[in-house]
Design a protein around this motif. Structure first.
Motif, mmCIF file in Angstrom:
data_model
loop_
_atom_site.group_PDB
_atom_site.id
_atom_site.type_symbol
_atom_site.label_atom_id
_atom_site.label_comp_id
_atom_site.label_asym_id
_atom_site.label_seq_id
_atom_site.Cartn_x
_atom_site.Cartn_y
_atom_site.Cartn_z
ATOM 1 N N LEU A 8 0.497 -0.815 -0.183
ATOM 2 C CA LEU A 8 -0.374 -0.008 -0.161
ATOM 3 C C LEU A 8 0.623 1.819 0.255
ATOM 4 N N GLU A 9 1.722 1.169 -0.093
ATOM 5 C CA GLU A 9 3.095 1.916 -0.253
ATOM 6 C C GLU A 9 3.015 3.033 -1.149
ATOM 7 N N GLY A 10 2.429 4.132 -1.305
ATOM 8 C CA GLY A 10 2.254 4.889 -2.533
ATOM 9 C C GLY A 10 1.102 5.150 -3.003
ATOM 10 N N LEU A 11 -0.027 4.569 -2.078
ATOM 11 C CA LEU A 11 -1.506 4.713 -2.112
ATOM 12 C C LEU A 11 -2.332 6.351 -1.367
ATOM 13 N N ARG A 12 -2.739 6.788 -2.399
ATOM 14 C CA ARG A 12 -3.298 8.066 -1.875
ATOM 15 C C ARG A 12 -4.853 7.994 -2.110
ATOM 16 N N VAL A 13 -5.222 8.249 -0.775
ATOM 17 C CA VAL A 13 -7.163 8.723 -0.857
ATOM 18 C C VAL A 13 -6.955 10.128 -0.735
ATOM 19 N N PRO A 14 -7.839 10.023 -2.037
ATOM 20 C CA PRO A 14 -7.925 11.758 -1.854
ATOM 21 C C PRO A 14 -9.041 12.422 -1.089
ATOM 22 N N GLU A 15 -8.714 13.755 -0.511
ATOM 23 C CA GLU A 15 -8.787 14.106 0.183
ATOM 24 C C GLU A 15 -10.858 14.189 0.448
ATOM 25 N N GLU A 16 -11.048 14.255 -0.579
ATOM 26 C CA GLU A 16 -12.747 14.040 -0.651
ATOM 27 C C GLU A 16 -13.136 13.314 -0.565
ATOM 28 N N LEU A 17 -13.052 11.941 0.008
ATOM 29 C CA LEU A 17 -13.125 10.539 -0.308
ATOM 30 C C LEU A 17 -13.367 10.358 1.627
ATOM 31 N N SER A 18 -12.949 11.534 2.729
ATOM 32 C CA SER A 18 -13.060 11.459 4.031
ATOM 33 C C SER A 18 -14.781 11.877 3.809
ATOM 34 N N ALA A 19 -15.521 10.745 4.872
ATOM 35 C CA ALA A 19 -16.734 10.872 4.863
ATOM 36 C C ALA A 19 -16.486 11.760 6.113
ATOM 37 N N ARG A 20 -17.634 13.502 5.797
ATOM 38 C CA ARG A 20 -18.006 14.095 6.577
ATOM 39 C C ARG A 20 -18.953 14.245 7.140
ATOM 40 N N VAL A 21 -19.906 13.637 7.282
ATOM 41 C CA VAL A 21 -21.456 13.787 7.706
ATOM 42 C C VAL A 21 -21.493 12.296 8.010
ATOM 43 N N PRO A 22 -22.375 11.599 9.035
ATOM 44 C CA PRO A 22 -22.941 10.491 8.569
ATOM 45 C C PRO A 22 -24.162 10.167 7.773
ATOM 46 N N ALA A 23 -23.975 9.029 6.977
ATOM 47 C CA ALA A 23 -24.717 8.341 6.635
ATOM 48 C C ALA A 23 -26.055 9.164 5.858
ATOM 49 N N GLU A 24 -27.044 9.237 7.594
ATOM 50 C CA GLU A 24 -28.243 9.936 7.606
ATOM 51 C C GLU A 24 -28.360 11.820 6.875
ATOM 52 N N GLN A 25 -27.334 11.820 7.329
ATOM 53 C CA GLN A 25 -27.148 13.037 6.642
ATOM 54 C C GLN A 25 -26.855 13.825 5.844
ATOM 55 N N ARG A 26 -26.709 12.511 4.702
ATOM 56 C CA ARG A 26 -26.816 12.813 3.226
ATOM 57 C C ARG A 26 -27.335 13.086 2.508
ATOM 58 N N GLY A 27 -28.850 13.076 3.234
ATOM 59 C CA GLY A 27 -30.387 13.226 2.272
ATOM 60 C C GLY A 27 -31.165 12.900 3.046
ATOM 61 N N PRO A 28 -32.133 13.259 2.828
ATOM 62 C CA PRO A 28 -33.466 13.012 3.447
ATOM 63 C C PRO A 28 -33.943 12.021 2.667
ATOM 64 N N GLY A 29 -34.614 10.399 4.342
ATOM 65 C CA GLY A 29 -34.805 9.599 3.880
ATOM 66 C C GLY A 29 -33.465 8.188 4.062
ATOM 67 N N ARG A 30 -32.402 9.091 4.456
ATOM 68 C CA ARG A 30 -31.582 7.996 4.366
ATOM 69 C C ARG A 30 -30.935 7.321 5.566
ATOM 70 N N GLY A 31 -30.779 6.409 5.633
ATOM 71 C CA GLY A 31 -30.083 5.671 7.371
ATOM 72 C C GLY A 31 -29.527 5.674 7.579
ATOM 73 N N ARG A 32 -28.644 4.698 8.693
ATOM 74 C CA ARG A 32 -27.510 4.220 9.020
ATOM 75 C C ARG A 32 -26.409 3.467 7.916
ATOM 76 N N ASP A 33 -27.786 2.700 8.096
ATOM 77 C CA ASP A 33 -26.768 1.543 6.679
ATOM 78 C C ASP A 33 -27.425 2.143 5.106
ATOM 79 N N ASP A 34 -27.591 3.327 4.813
ATOM 80 C CA ASP A 34 -27.467 4.072 3.783
ATOM 81 C C ASP A 34 -25.637 3.937 3.181
ATOM 82 N N VAL A 35 -24.630 3.219 3.145
ATOM 83 C CA VAL A 35 -23.271 2.748 3.308
ATOM 84 C C VAL A 35 -22.850 1.919 2.047
ATOM 85 N N ARG A 36 -21.729 1.759 1.560
ATOM 86 C CA ARG A 36 -21.352 0.602 0.548
ATOM 87 C C ARG A 36 -20.719 0.663 1.127
#
Length: 364
Positions: A8-36
């Motif tokens: 994994l040396e050299g693998l870069r995770v782009p900053e925009e892939l950080s989850a900034r809020v819980p899944a249930e706050q990412r849109g109406p009707g979403r729940g905790r289990d709305d993750v991939r």
């Protein structure tokens, strides 16, 4: 010991892939289990919704979960004599058997987050709300200045309950209520014990999903491991942590292994606890402190699979993932996660590592 998993040396995770809020706050009707859910079986990778988890497990499998609750472990304080003093945020990490606490001092940011700060100095007093105080004693580990032992003057569980808030790092958008950091498996402990940081692999579970798993014959087995502070910037191996594997959980694990079921740990904390309680290829009921660091060289004895979040390429947890799944599987899965824009950190997506299926098992 290197804390970077091979491959994994050299693998870069782009900053925009950080989850900034819980899944249930990412849109109406979403729940905790709305993750991939990214699934690795050896080198094979597949993509799912987390709600598909019951269909990916089998009757006779055992999911082992961590029941440790998340503490409101961050408290504002002032370092130095009155009046004034340096403003600090105290992260309460781990309570020692002698009543001392391992703590991390951090500097507050205007955004409400914090930035790293060296610990100490020895003998300094940190003034806390409600008249409580901490007297800094010395580094938790010689040569490491981040975590320090401190002697509290006051009731720490009461202090956290009244003035504390969950530990937050800079990649999150805003403070969240403590309820956002509790998993469906969390339960209170009589002595106020808990985790400084959420056992986050269990976060996407809901009561309905647990019921579906049990209806399909997947057993849920509890244990506890109270996590300490593991600051995202440090990438250090874990410090000793308090754990308990009940005898009933040990019996379920051993029965599953004897009957051809798989033991799937929900989180790296569960792997650490189970492997600390392993005797050969079986598990015994055990409690106490564990300093075990699971590496590819050490391997795993009783865990067949692991459900976990996505970790930074420098994180020591990746050594454990490599021990469970192997280097090639880990490398392929993380490349796929970046390519398909999975979300990282405690509010992000999850990764299920399962044993590679043989031709026979694929048709069972």
């Amino acid at each position: 010991m290197s804390v970077v998993a091979d491959g994994l040396e050299g693998l870069r995770v782009p900053e925009e892939l950080s989850a900034r809020v819980p899944a249930e706050q990412r849109g109406p009707g979403r729940g905790r289990d709305d993750v991939r859910l990214l699934v690795s079986r050896g080198a094979a990778v597949s993509h799912h919704a987390f709600r598909e988890l019951p269909s990916l497990l089998r009757a006779g499998d055992v999911l082992v979960v961590n029941t440790s609750p998340t503490l409101a472990a961050a408290v504002d304080g002032r370092l130095g004599p009155e009046p004034g003093g340096e403003p600090v945020v105290v992260h309460f990490s781990t309570r020692g058997d002698d009543g001392r606490w391992a703590v991390e001092l951090r500097s507050p940011e205007p955004s409400g987050s914090t930035r790293p700060r060296a610990g100490g100095p020895a003998g300094a007093v940190v003034r806390l709300p409600g008249g409580a105080r901490l007297v800094l004693a010395g580094p938790l580990t010689p040569g490491s200045g981040r975590l320090w032992w401190a002697r509290p003057c006051g009731d720490v569980p009461g202090l956290l309950g009244r003035y504390g808030r969950p530990i937050r790092y800079g990649y999150t958008e805003r403070d969240q209520p403590l309820s956002a950091y509790q998993t469906v498996f969390a339960r209170p402990f009589p002595d106020g014990a808990g985790s400084a940081e959420m056992p986050s692999a269990g976060r996407p579970f809901t009561a309905a999903l647990v019921a579906e798993l049990e209806a399909r014959g997947v057993r849920i087995a509890p244990l506890s491991l109270h996590t300490g502070v593991a600051s995202a910037e440090a990438h250090e191996p874990p410090y000793p942590e308090r754990f308990e594997v009940p005898a009933a959980t040990a019996a379920l694990v051993n029965a599953a292994r004897a009957g051809g079921g798989r033991v799937v740990a929900v989180g790296t904390t569960v792997v650490r606890a189970l492997e600390s309680a392993a005797v050969g290829a079986s598990v015994r009921g055990a409690r106490g402190w564990t300093g075990l660091v699971v590496t590819p060289a050490r391997g795993v004895r009783v865990v067949d699979g692991l459900l976990t979040g996505l970790h930074e390429p420098e994180a020591s947890h990746l050594l454990m993932l490599e021990a469970v799944a192997g280097r090639a599987a880990l490398r392929g899965a993380y490349a796929a996660a970046v390519r398909d824009r999975y979300l990282w950190h405690e509010f992000g997506d999850v990764h299920l590592l399962l044993p590679e299926e043989t031709a026979h098992c694929a048709h069972c």
